[in-house]
Write a protein that holds these residues in place. Structure first.
Motif, mmCIF file in Angstrom:
data_model
loop_
_atom_site.group_PDB
_atom_site.id
_atom_site.type_symbol
_atom_site.label_atom_id
_atom_site.label_comp_id
_atom_site.label_asym_id
_atom_site.label_seq_id
_atom_site.Cartn_x
_atom_site.Cartn_y
_atom_site.Cartn_z
ATOM 1 N N MET A 133 0.959 -1.378 0.026
ATOM 2 C CA MET A 133 0.038 -0.034 0.038
ATOM 3 C C MET A 133 0.769 1.403 -0.144
ATOM 4 S SD MET A 133 -2.521 1.461 2.893
ATOM 5 C CE MET A 133 -1.262 1.869 3.780
ATOM 6 N N TYR A 134 2.014 1.443 0.859
ATOM 7 C CA TYR A 134 2.868 2.510 0.892
ATOM 8 C C TYR A 134 3.494 2.800 -0.363
ATOM 9 C CZ TYR A 134 7.038 5.190 1.832
ATOM 10 O OH TYR A 134 7.976 6.195 1.942
ATOM 11 N N GLU A 135 3.803 1.634 -1.143
ATOM 12 C CA GLU A 135 4.554 1.793 -2.537
ATOM 13 C C GLU A 135 3.707 2.308 -3.503
ATOM 14 O OE1 GLU A 135 6.630 -1.919 -3.198
ATOM 15 O OE2 GLU A 135 7.922 -1.642 -1.586
ATOM 16 N N PHE A 136 2.288 1.695 -3.408
ATOM 17 C CA PHE A 136 1.374 2.266 -4.373
ATOM 18 C C PHE A 136 1.065 3.785 -4.132
ATOM 19 C CE2 PHE A 136 -0.391 -2.321 -5.723
ATOM 20 C CZ PHE A 136 0.753 -2.271 -6.786
ATOM 21 N N ALA A 137 1.078 4.077 -2.830
ATOM 22 C CA ALA A 137 0.456 5.365 -2.523
ATOM 23 C C ALA A 137 1.639 6.541 -2.698
ATOM 24 C CB ALA A 137 0.579 5.563 -1.147
ATOM 25 N N ALA A 138 2.901 5.991 -2.891
ATOM 26 C CA ALA A 138 4.022 6.773 -3.172
ATOM 27 C C ALA A 138 3.968 7.243 -4.707
ATOM 28 C CB ALA A 138 5.382 6.120 -3.008
ATOM 29 N N LYS A 139 3.494 6.013 -5.655
ATOM 30 C CA LYS A 139 3.352 6.172 -7.107
ATOM 31 C C LYS A 139 2.298 7.034 -7.230
ATOM 32 C CE LYS A 139 5.636 2.101 -8.507
ATOM 33 N NZ LYS A 139 6.443 2.450 -9.284
ATOM 34 N N ALA A 140 1.357 7.120 -6.380
ATOM 35 C CA ALA A 140 0.006 7.774 -6.553
ATOM 36 C C ALA A 140 0.338 9.442 -6.462
ATOM 37 C CB ALA A 140 -1.215 7.365 -5.935
ATOM 38 N N VAL A 141 1.191 9.554 -5.360
ATOM 39 C CA VAL A 141 1.506 10.926 -5.089
ATOM 40 C C VAL A 141 2.432 11.237 -6.132
ATOM 41 C CG1 VAL A 141 2.634 12.417 -3.411
ATOM 42 C CG2 VAL A 141 1.261 10.664 -2.659
ATOM 43 N N LYS A 142 3.249 10.615 -6.337
ATOM 44 C CA LYS A 142 4.137 11.139 -7.518
ATOM 45 C C LYS A 142 3.520 11.483 -8.844
ATOM 46 C CE LYS A 142 8.353 9.656 -9.942
ATOM 47 N NZ LYS A 142 9.443 8.488 -10.239
ATOM 48 N N GLY A 143 2.508 10.616 -9.309
ATOM 49 C CA GLY A 143 1.683 10.836 -10.541
ATOM 50 C C GLY A 143 0.798 12.216 -10.366
#
Length: 198
Positions: A133-143
């Motif tokens: 979840m943390y890794e996907f959240a980081a990608k979402a915030v980056k995008g």
């Protein structure tokens, strides 16, 4: 050489799906990090972005998520035959083990040892889901950016937990928004580039 590589791909596919099927504990969500580890890190069949897209689509479709992801991975690697091999390799070992051990579990159900084993596995599953979840959240915030990313998390939480809308509907809404968002952003970037060139 080509035939050997083809056989090797089938062996890798079967072995990875068997591992996920046997080690996945607690249903669909708990096997997602295992699928991701096999597909992205172990065999590098795809990157994290593609896996995230597959996960979103698999969540929106009806049926068990584990069989949908295994079918997709098999199909992506070896077409229809690969999809059949992947699904069978995923479900058969655990099905056979479940049938073979059903009577033993029935007698040991009240055993403190079995209860302890189950209790010990739950935190591991929770941590695996948390890391993913943390890794996907980081990608979402980056995008999306910090503010839109944070607003998306809050909105998703409200829709899923407070209003209690079906997850498939929420996923479809966010997929639609993502499409519009990235089209607007790409047009805005192109316009700025053209203005910079002038």
């Amino acid at each position: 050489m080509k035939e050997q590589k083809k056989i090797q791909t089938y062996v890798q596919l079967m072995w990875s799906m068997m591992k996920v099927g046997l080690l996945g504990f607690g249903g669909g969500p708990s096997v997602i990090p295992l699928f991701r580890h096999e597909a992205v890190h172990t065999y590098e069949w795809m990157d994290d972005d593609e896996f995230g897209e597959i996960l979103a689509i698999a969540n929106a479709l009806p049926g068990p998520i584990a069989t949908k992801i295994s079918a997709y991975l098999g199909y992506r690697l070896k077409g229809v035959k690969g999809a059949i091999v992947a699904v069978l390799a995923h479900i058969l070992p655990s099905s056979v083990a479940m049938i073979a051990l059903m009577s033993a579990v029935y007698f040991l159900n009240g055993s403190p040892i079995v209860q302890g084993m189950i209790s010990a596995v739950i935190p591991v599953v929770a941590v695996m889901l948390g890391v993913m979840m943390y890794e996907f959240a980081a990608k979402a915030v980056k995008g999306l950016g910090k503010y839109i990313g944070a607003a998306s998390f809050i909105l998703a939480f409200l829709l899923l937990q407070v209003i209690d809308i079906h997850p498939a509907i929420v996923i479809i809404v966010f997929l639609a928004y993502g499409t519009v968002h990235f089209r607007i952003v790409s047009k805005w970037k192109m316009k700025r580039q053209q203005e910079g060139e002038l």
